[in-house]
Design a protein around this motif. Structure first.
Motif, PDB file in Angstrom:
ATOM      1  N   TYR A 386       0.835  -1.205   0.000  1.00 36.77           N
ATOM      2  CA  TYR A 386       0.000   0.000   0.000  1.00 36.77           C
ATOM      3  C   TYR A 386       0.869   1.255   0.000  1.00 36.77           C
ATOM      4  CZ  TYR A 386      -3.116   3.609   1.894  1.00 36.77           C
ATOM      5  OH  TYR A 386      -3.818   4.768   2.108  1.00 36.77           O
ATOM      6  N   ILE A 387       1.850   1.299   0.892  1.00 33.74           N
ATOM      7  CA  ILE A 387       2.721   2.476   1.002  1.00 33.74           C
ATOM      8  C   ILE A 387       3.504   2.698  -0.286  1.00 33.74           C
ATOM      9  CG2 ILE A 387       4.720   3.416   2.219  1.00 33.74           C
ATOM     10  CD1 ILE A 387       3.651   2.038   4.752  1.00 33.74           C
ATOM     11  N   GLN A 388       3.882   1.614  -0.939  1.00 33.91           N
ATOM     12  CA  GLN A 388       4.639   1.716  -2.191  1.00 33.91           C
ATOM     13  C   GLN A 388       3.750   2.077  -3.386  1.00 33.91           C
ATOM     14  OE1 GLN A 388       6.554  -2.128  -2.359  1.00 33.91           O
ATOM     15  NE2 GLN A 388       8.346  -1.416  -1.209  1.00 33.91           N
ATOM     16  N   GLY A 389       2.430   2.149  -3.165  1.00 37.11           N
ATOM     17  CA  GLY A 389       1.526   2.556  -4.228  1.00 37.11           C
ATOM     18  C   GLY A 389       1.010   1.430  -5.097  1.00 37.11           C
ATOM     19  N   ARG A 390       1.201   0.210  -4.656  1.00 32.89           N
ATOM     20  CA  ARG A 390       0.774  -0.921  -5.479  1.00 32.89           C
ATOM     21  C   ARG A 390      -0.731  -0.928  -5.691  1.00 32.89           C
ATOM     22  NH1 ARG A 390       1.865  -7.422  -4.550  1.00 32.89           N
ATOM     23  NH2 ARG A 390       0.545  -8.096  -6.279  1.00 32.89           N
ATOM     24  N   PHE A 391      -1.495  -0.448  -4.706  1.00 26.95           N
ATOM     25  CA  PHE A 391      -2.956  -0.458  -4.793  1.00 26.95           C
ATOM     26  C   PHE A 391      -3.513   0.916  -5.144  1.00 26.95           C
ATOM     27  CE2 PHE A 391      -1.640  -3.384  -1.252  1.00 26.95           C
ATOM     28  CZ  PHE A 391      -1.614  -4.517  -2.033  1.00 26.95           C
ATOM     29  N   ASP A 392      -2.650   1.843  -5.513  1.00 29.52           N
ATOM     30  CA  ASP A 392      -3.001   3.176  -6.016  1.00 29.52           C
ATOM     31  C   ASP A 392      -3.502   4.150  -4.957  1.00 29.52           C
ATOM     32  OD1 ASP A 392      -2.241   2.528  -8.592  1.00 29.52           O
ATOM     33  OD2 ASP A 392      -4.244   1.828  -9.136  1.00 29.52           O
ATOM     34  N   ALA A 393      -4.242   3.695  -3.960  1.00 29.09           N
ATOM     35  CA  ALA A 393      -4.919   4.605  -3.031  1.00 29.09           C
ATOM     36  C   ALA A 393      -3.970   5.131  -1.960  1.00 29.09           C
ATOM     37  CB  ALA A 393      -6.110   3.901  -2.382  1.00 29.09           C
ATOM     38  N   VAL A 394      -2.883   5.748  -2.388  1.00 31.63           N
ATOM     39  CA  VAL A 394      -1.917   6.340  -1.471  1.00 31.63           C
ATOM     40  C   VAL A 394      -1.441   7.647  -2.091  1.00 31.63           C
ATOM     41  CG1 VAL A 394       0.043   5.105  -2.484  1.00 31.63           C
ATOM     42  CG2 VAL A 394       0.186   5.889  -0.116  1.00 31.63           C
ATOM     43  N   PRO A 395      -1.298   8.709  -1.296  1.00 35.52           N
ATOM     44  CA  PRO A 395      -0.893   9.989  -1.877  1.00 35.52           C
ATOM     45  C   PRO A 395       0.550   9.975  -2.341  1.00 35.52           C
ATOM     46  CG  PRO A 395      -0.951  10.149   0.513  1.00 35.52           C
ATOM     47  CD  PRO A 395      -1.517   8.801   0.156  1.00 35.52           C
TER      48      PRO A 395
END
Length: 410
Positions: A386-395
């Protein structure tokens, strides 16, 4: 219990989104270890909690705000006057302000499944429907169409045409039928009033007193588990001045005395000293106490609750404890939003309980769950992904010192 909620054209929500509490078919060892996170109703697996995760301004709070507005329409629309404008905003782009908004909730009340929906603009209610599943098959209770016509199932609402004559385009039929003491409508009205709770309460309000007296010992035990050294809590009624709304021609602000609750705490090894909960306890302790008063009623009485940023100001272990309370219950439910990435953990929440909220290019809110990522395996680190942006929903935040210096020098 809630089975699903659908929303369309509310605030940042453009196209229809669904919050689904019906559990996905996950038969992994990890999912079996989380069996407490699921309850069963007539053989159907139903989630006890769903968490909404995503960046700021993605629409997480708007989802809860839209649900709250729609539930309050059910509870309050029978009081609306002819000139009222409904207190919500449709999606602001792509011609959506001129389009209608839609709400649907599929829920269980007194062991019967109901599917209730309505469509409205800010000025009027367009359509409304209620179906139920008495023997597993969908049956009509009533349908209200855009041309103002009604149709009814056999015997579901007594004297329905009397209710129709008293239902305007500012009023939901279900709300009006309840106010006119139609038994089925009253049953469902009580569900939205007492079983589906829309957030926390002010602990200083007198309405909290019964819950506190009922659950005081459980609250103290929970505070002990959460490693506070509070050993006792006492409550007192006090009178405090509160401002009175001015009337026409009045220029000076006036006050009246109102009854409020004041909680005093006793700490271990300091039994002769009392602390004021509002003034002398930490923000985290006050927040935990506020949550416990509400949540213990939820878990003891099989209710559902929504909480926005429920863990703000709490240590991550306290957030875990609150989720454990829900999962330890027989059939209570929690819909929550959070920025706490520690909760994005498949050892704590199933993949279908972790729901991501994001905005696409036109500014519309979309939702999707970790379960939708078929290439994700439960031996992977969901929080790291999540933090790395794999699921997109992170700023994406360019927070390098150099970029910030350019802002300051601009």
């Amino acid at each position: 219990m809630i089975l699903k909620i659908e929303l369309e054209n509310f605030f940042s929500i453009k196209d229809r989104i669904r919050i689904d509490f019906r559990a996905a078919s996950i038969n992994t060892a990890q999912a079996r270890e989380l069996s407490y996170n699921v309850m069963r109703w007539k053989g159907v697996p139903v989630l006890k909690s769903v968490g909404l995760f995503g960046p700021n301004a993605s629409g997480k709070s708007n989802i809860l705000k839209a649900i709250s507005f729609c539930c309050r329409m059910i509870l309050e629309s029978h009081q609306h006057n002819e000139g009222v404008t409904f207190n919500f905003e449709p999606f602001k782009f792509d011609g959506c302000p001129g389009k209608s908004s839609r709400f649907l909730i599929d829920f269980v009340c007194e062991d019967v499944e109901y599917e209730y929906a309505f469509e409205l603009t800010r000025e009027r209610i367009i359509s409304e429907s209620l179906y139920y599943y008495p023997v597993g098959r969908r049956a009509k209770v009533f349908v209200r169409t855009a041309d103002g016509k009604y149709s009814f199932g056999t015997g579901a609402i007594t004297k329905p045409m009397d209710v129709v004559l008293n239902t305007s385009d500012k009023t939901l039929f279900l709300s009006r039928a309840s106010s006119m003491k139609r038994p089925l409508a009253q049953t469902l009205y009580r569900y939205f009033m007492n079983q589906f709770l829309l957030g926390l309460v002010n602990v200083n309000d007198l309405m909290v007193l019964d819950s506190f007296n009922t659950y005081k010992q459980v609250i103290l035990k929970a505070l002990e588990i959460c490693d506070t050294d509070i050993t006792d809590i006492e409550v007192r009624k006090e009178q405090m001045p509160a401002p009175v709304l001015p009337v026409a021609g009045q220029t000076e602000l006036s006050f009246k005395l109102v009854d409020v609750l004041r909680f005093k705490t006793v700490h271990r090894n300091q039994g002769d000293v009392m602390f004021d909960m509002d003034m002398e306890e930490s923000n985290g302790t006050r927040k935990l106490f506020q949550i416990l008063i509400r949540l213990l009623d939820v878990v003891k009485n099989r209710k559902s609750i929504m909480m926005d940023e429920f863990d703000m100001g709490l240590h991550t272990r306290l957030a875990d404890f609150i989720l454990d309370l829900i999962h330890a219950s027989e059939s209570s439910q929690l819909l929550f939003t959070s920025h706490n990435t520690n909760l994005i953990d498949v050892k704590r929440l199933r993949r279908d309980q972790i729901v991501f909220v994001n905005k696409i290019e036109d500014g519309a809110t979309i939702v999707y769950s970790l379960y939708d990522f078929k290439d994700f395996r439960e031996n992977m680190d969901a929080e790291k992904g999540y933090i790395q942006g794999r699921f997109d929903a992170v700023p994406y935040v360019d927070s390098s010192v150099e970029s910030i210096k350019q802002i300051l020098e601009g």
